[in-house]
Structure formats: C-alpha cells, structure tokens
Design a protein around this motif. Structure first.
Motif, PDB file in Angstrom:
ATOM      1  N   GLU A 199      23.957 -42.603  49.017  1.00 59.84           N
ATOM      2  CA  GLU A 199      23.717 -44.012  48.679  1.00 59.84           C
ATOM      3  C   GLU A 199      22.946 -44.132  47.369  1.00 59.84           C
ATOM      4  OE1 GLU A 199      23.446 -46.233  53.006  1.00 59.84           O
ATOM      5  OE2 GLU A 199      21.739 -45.021  52.347  1.00 59.84           O
ATOM      6  N   LEU A 200      21.985 -43.263  47.169  1.00 55.77           N
ATOM      7  CA  LEU A 200      21.206 -43.267  45.937  1.00 55.77           C
ATOM      8  C   LEU A 200      22.100 -42.919  44.742  1.00 55.77           C
ATOM      9  CD1 LEU A 200      18.379 -43.496  44.663  1.00 55.77           C
ATOM     10  CD2 LEU A 200      18.103 -41.055  45.108  1.00 55.77           C
ATOM     11  N   ARG A 201      22.891 -41.875  44.872  1.00 51.55           N
ATOM     12  CA  ARG A 201      23.797 -41.471  43.800  1.00 51.55           C
ATOM     13  C   ARG A 201      24.765 -42.587  43.455  1.00 51.55           C
ATOM     14  NH1 ARG A 201      28.630 -40.513  43.265  1.00 51.55           N
ATOM     15  NH2 ARG A 201      29.111 -40.432  45.465  1.00 51.55           N
ATOM     16  N   ARG A 202      25.345 -43.194  44.476  1.00 49.08           N
ATOM     17  CA  ARG A 202      26.320 -44.267  44.268  1.00 49.08           C
ATOM     18  C   ARG A 202      25.676 -45.476  43.586  1.00 49.08           C
ATOM     19  NH1 ARG A 202      28.361 -44.097  49.179  1.00 49.08           N
ATOM     20  NH2 ARG A 202      27.078 -45.797  49.932  1.00 49.08           N
ATOM     21  N   ALA A 203      24.464 -45.837  44.000  1.00 51.12           N
ATOM     22  CA  ALA A 203      23.771 -46.983  43.398  1.00 51.12           C
ATOM     23  C   ALA A 203      23.513 -46.755  41.918  1.00 51.12           C
ATOM     24  CB  ALA A 203      22.460 -47.263  44.133  1.00 51.12           C
ATOM     25  N   ILE A 204      23.140 -45.558  41.567  1.00 51.59           N
ATOM     26  CA  ILE A 204      22.874 -45.255  40.163  1.00 51.59           C
ATOM     27  C   ILE A 204      24.182 -45.215  39.368  1.00 51.59           C
ATOM     28  CG2 ILE A 204      22.023 -43.478  38.585  1.00 51.59           C
ATOM     29  CD1 ILE A 204      19.928 -42.850  40.849  1.00 51.59           C
ATOM     30  N   GLU A 205      25.183 -44.553  39.910  1.00 51.06           N
ATOM     31  CA  GLU A 205      26.466 -44.443  39.211  1.00 51.06           C
ATOM     32  C   GLU A 205      27.180 -45.784  39.089  1.00 51.06           C
ATOM     33  OE1 GLU A 205      28.755 -41.475  41.251  1.00 51.06           O
ATOM     34  OE2 GLU A 205      27.583 -39.829  40.388  1.00 51.06           O
ATOM     35  N   ASP A 206      26.979 -46.682  40.049  1.00 53.03           N
ATOM     36  CA  ASP A 206      27.667 -47.976  40.032  1.00 53.03           C
ATOM     37  C   ASP A 206      27.000 -48.991  39.101  1.00 53.03           C
ATOM     38  OD1 ASP A 206      29.480 -46.977  41.829  1.00 53.03           O
ATOM     39  OD2 ASP A 206      28.733 -48.107  43.557  1.00 53.03           O
ATOM     40  N   ASN A 207      25.861 -48.644  38.530  1.00 50.70           N
ATOM     41  CA  ASN A 207      25.174 -49.579  37.639  1.00 50.70           C
ATOM     42  C   ASN A 207      26.067 -49.820  36.419  1.00 50.70           C
ATOM     43  OD1 ASN A 207      23.501 -50.771  35.631  1.00 50.70           O
ATOM     44  ND2 ASN A 207      21.700 -50.041  36.733  1.00 50.70           N
ATOM     45  N   PRO A 208      26.540 -51.056  36.230  1.00 52.66           N
ATOM     46  CA  PRO A 208      27.480 -51.325  35.141  1.00 52.66           C
ATOM     47  C   PRO A 208      26.861 -51.240  33.752  1.00 52.66           C
ATOM     48  CG  PRO A 208      26.823 -53.372  36.174  1.00 52.66           C
ATOM     49  CD  PRO A 208      26.230 -52.260  37.003  1.00 52.66           C
ATOM     50  N   PHE A 209      25.544 -51.155  33.655  1.00 53.41           N
ATOM     51  CA  PHE A 209      24.888 -51.125  32.354  1.00 53.41           C
ATOM     52  C   PHE A 209      24.572 -49.705  31.881  1.00 53.41           C
ATOM     53  CE2 PHE A 209      23.397 -55.102  34.512  1.00 53.41           C
ATOM     54  CZ  PHE A 209      24.298 -55.931  33.880  1.00 53.41           C
ATOM     55  N   THR A 210      24.776 -48.706  32.759  1.00 53.11           N
ATOM     56  CA  THR A 210      24.533 -47.323  32.384  1.00 53.11           C
ATOM     57  C   THR A 210      25.473 -46.935  31.247  1.00 53.11           C
ATOM     58  OG1 THR A 210      23.843 -46.766  34.625  1.00 53.11           O
ATOM     59  CG2 THR A 210      24.508 -44.935  33.233  1.00 53.11           C
ATOM     60  N   GLY A 211      24.899 -46.355  30.210  1.00 54.36           N
ATOM     61  CA  GLY A 211      25.693 -45.926  29.072  1.00 54.36           C
ATOM     62  C   GLY A 211      25.966 -47.032  28.073  1.00 54.36           C
ATOM     63  N   ILE A 212      25.615 -48.265  28.430  1.00 49.32           N
ATOM     64  CA  ILE A 212      25.811 -49.404  27.521  1.00 49.32           C
ATOM     65  C   ILE A 212      24.465 -49.801  26.931  1.00 49.32           C
ATOM     66  CG2 ILE A 212      26.523 -51.821  27.350  1.00 49.32           C
ATOM     67  CD1 ILE A 212      28.485 -51.218  29.668  1.00 49.32           C
ATOM     68  N   GLY A 213      23.505 -50.035  27.822  1.00 48.96           N
ATOM     69  CA  GLY A 213      22.162 -50.402  27.373  1.00 48.96           C
ATOM     70  C   GLY A 213      21.317 -49.168  27.141  1.00 48.96           C
ATOM     71  N   GLU A 214      20.139 -49.377  26.545  1.00 51.14           N
ATOM     72  CA  GLU A 214      19.204 -48.279  26.346  1.00 51.14           C
ATOM     73  C   GLU A 214      18.718 -47.796  27.713  1.00 51.14           C
ATOM     74  OE1 GLU A 214      14.823 -47.671  24.421  1.00 51.14           O
ATOM     75  OE2 GLU A 214      16.203 -49.047  23.386  1.00 51.14           O
ATOM     76  N   ASP A 215      18.803 -46.495  27.955  1.00 47.61           N
ATOM     77  CA  ASP A 215      18.514 -45.937  29.280  1.00 47.61           C
ATOM     78  C   ASP A 215      17.190 -46.427  29.874  1.00 47.61           C
ATOM     79  OD1 ASP A 215      20.884 -44.559  29.255  1.00 47.61           O
ATOM     80  OD2 ASP A 215      19.985 -42.596  28.840  1.00 47.61           O
ATOM     81  N   ALA A 216      16.136 -46.513  29.074  1.00 49.65           N
ATOM     82  CA  ALA A 216      14.825 -46.921  29.590  1.00 49.65           C
ATOM     83  C   ALA A 216      14.807 -48.377  30.040  1.00 49.65           C
ATOM     84  CB  ALA A 216      13.753 -46.697  28.524  1.00 49.65           C
ATOM     85  N   ARG A 262      23.441 -53.529  48.169  1.00 53.72           N
ATOM     86  CA  ARG A 262      22.020 -53.499  48.526  1.00 53.72           C
ATOM     87  C   ARG A 262      21.158 -53.166  47.317  1.00 53.72           C
ATOM     88  NH1 ARG A 262      21.897 -49.435  53.055  1.00 53.72           N
ATOM     89  NH2 ARG A 262      19.663 -49.590  52.782  1.00 53.72           N
ATOM     90  N   SER A 263      21.602 -53.658  46.159  1.00 57.31           N
ATOM     91  CA  SER A 263      20.855 -53.428  44.933  1.00 57.31           C
ATOM     92  C   SER A 263      21.158 -54.532  43.925  1.00 57.31           C
ATOM     93  CB  SER A 263      21.199 -52.058  44.337  1.00 57.31           C
ATOM     94  OG  SER A 263      22.572 -51.980  44.037  1.00 57.31           O
ATOM     95  N   LEU A 264      20.286 -54.629  42.952  1.00 56.46           N
ATOM     96  CA  LEU A 264      20.460 -55.550  41.839  1.00 56.46           C
ATOM     97  C   LEU A 264      20.320 -54.715  40.580  1.00 56.46           C
ATOM     98  CD1 LEU A 264      20.614 -58.463  40.658  1.00 56.46           C
ATOM     99  CD2 LEU A 264      18.106 -58.461  40.731  1.00 56.46           C
ATOM    100  N   TYR A 265      21.287 -54.829  39.697  1.00 54.25           N
ATOM    101  CA  TYR A 265      21.271 -54.092  38.447  1.00 54.25           C
ATOM    102  C   TYR A 265      20.768 -55.007  37.341  1.00 54.25           C
ATOM    103  CZ  TYR A 265      24.353 -51.068  41.133  1.00 54.25           C
ATOM    104  OH  TYR A 265      24.897 -50.255  42.100  1.00 54.25           O
ATOM    105  N   ILE A 266      19.863 -54.475  36.523  1.00 51.58           N
ATOM    106  CA  ILE A 266      19.314 -55.254  35.412  1.00 51.58           C
ATOM    107  C   ILE A 266      19.270 -54.381  34.161  1.00 51.58           C
ATOM    108  CG2 ILE A 266      17.351 -56.567  34.524  1.00 51.58           C
ATOM    109  CD1 ILE A 266      16.506 -57.112  37.388  1.00 51.58           C
ATOM    110  N   ASP A 267      19.764 -54.940  33.077  1.00 53.03           N
ATOM    111  CA  ASP A 267      19.557 -54.367  31.752  1.00 53.03           C
ATOM    112  C   ASP A 267      18.531 -55.265  31.088  1.00 53.03           C
ATOM    113  OD1 ASP A 267      19.521 -53.480  29.162  1.00 53.03           O
ATOM    114  OD2 ASP A 267      21.704 -53.469  28.904  1.00 53.03           O
ATOM    115  N   TYR A 268      17.323 -54.765  30.898  1.00 57.95           N
ATOM    116  CA  TYR A 268      16.247 -55.565  30.327  1.00 57.95           C
ATOM    117  C   TYR A 268      16.398 -55.777  28.820  1.00 57.95           C
ATOM    118  CZ  TYR A 268      13.738 -55.687  34.732  1.00 57.95           C
ATOM    119  OH  TYR A 268      13.375 -55.928  36.028  1.00 57.95           O
TER     120      TYR A 268
END
Length: 149
Positions: free
Chosen positions: A82-99, A135-141
C-alpha cells in the motif's frame, strides 16, 4: 506475518501529546503486536501482525492511544505494498520538485464528492496542485510548503 507501517498524527516529542517511544512500543507489544520498532522519535512505527485490513488496525491503534495514553490520535497504517502504491501513484512525481511533492495519508477513503468539495474550496488560494488518491491526498506544493496558500 506481514510487516506494517503506522504513521501517527497528533503526537509530539516536544510538548502537548507527549509519549516516549519506549512507552509506545510497550503498549503496542501488550496488544500482541510483534517486532515493534519506532522510527526515531517520530511516533511512526514498524510492526508485524497477522494479516488483516489496515483500516481495522487503524482503529485498534487509535483505541490503544486513547486507553493507554489518553490521546486522541490519527493513525494511518499501510502495508509495504500500500505504501509503495501510494508513492508510485502520486501524479506529481517526476513533474514537480521532489522536495515539494507529497503523499498525505488519510484514515479512510473520501467520497468523490468530498474530494471535489476540497478541491473547490482550495481553488485560487495558491499555486499548489491537488489530486485524489487511494486513502491519500497528493499535493505538489510547487513553491514549497512555507509558501503554500
């Protein structure tokens, strides 16, 4: 026996809802939770337990916090998958600045209407980008959390 991660909210190592990690490990071990390891002084816990839905474990952990420490605490529990999937499913990964790209874990699955209401309420408040997850909310700050609207 599966390995789980418990992410606690409302715990503080400095003031307020304070508990020691040793006390937390002891309280969880009394509930037949095995191989309890705390992650530094964060209140986050790795543990083994019989396979069961993580939502039920969240309820059990919240009960332990209330009964043993008189703390009403949010806890999100995830399996490794579940943890792996939540991180991989984040649509902003690789688009926004990682931090600035975050996965916020929730205690349950909001309805599509609840997500829509959140997104509508936030619209125009800042440059942040929001997306619904399992069961998560993705945010690119975008500009960093300190600059968030």
């Amino acid at each position: 026996m599966p390995r789980y991660l418990a992410l606690f909210g409302s715990l503080n190592v400095g003031s307020g809802n304070r508990i020691t990690m040793a006390d937390l490990r002891h309280a969880l071990a009394r509930e037949d939770i095995e191989n309890v390891e705390t992650v530094i002084a964060s209140g986050n816990v790795l543990f083994d337990y019989d396979e069961r839905p993580t939502e039920g474990l969240e309820e059990m952990f919240a009960y332990v916090m209330r009964e043993r420490f008189d703390i009403d605490s949010f806890v999100a529990i995830r399996t490794r998958e579940e943890l792996r999937r939540a991180i991989e499913d984040n649509p902003f990964t690789g688009i926004g600045e990682d931090a600035n790209v975050h996965t916020h874990f929730l205690g349950g699955q909001p309805t599509p209407e609840a997500y829509d209401a959140l997104f509508a309420a936030y619209e125009g408040r800042g440059p942040e980008k929001l997306a619904a997850g399992e069961r998560s909310l993705y945010i690119d700050y975008v500009e960093g959390q300190g600059e968030a609207g």
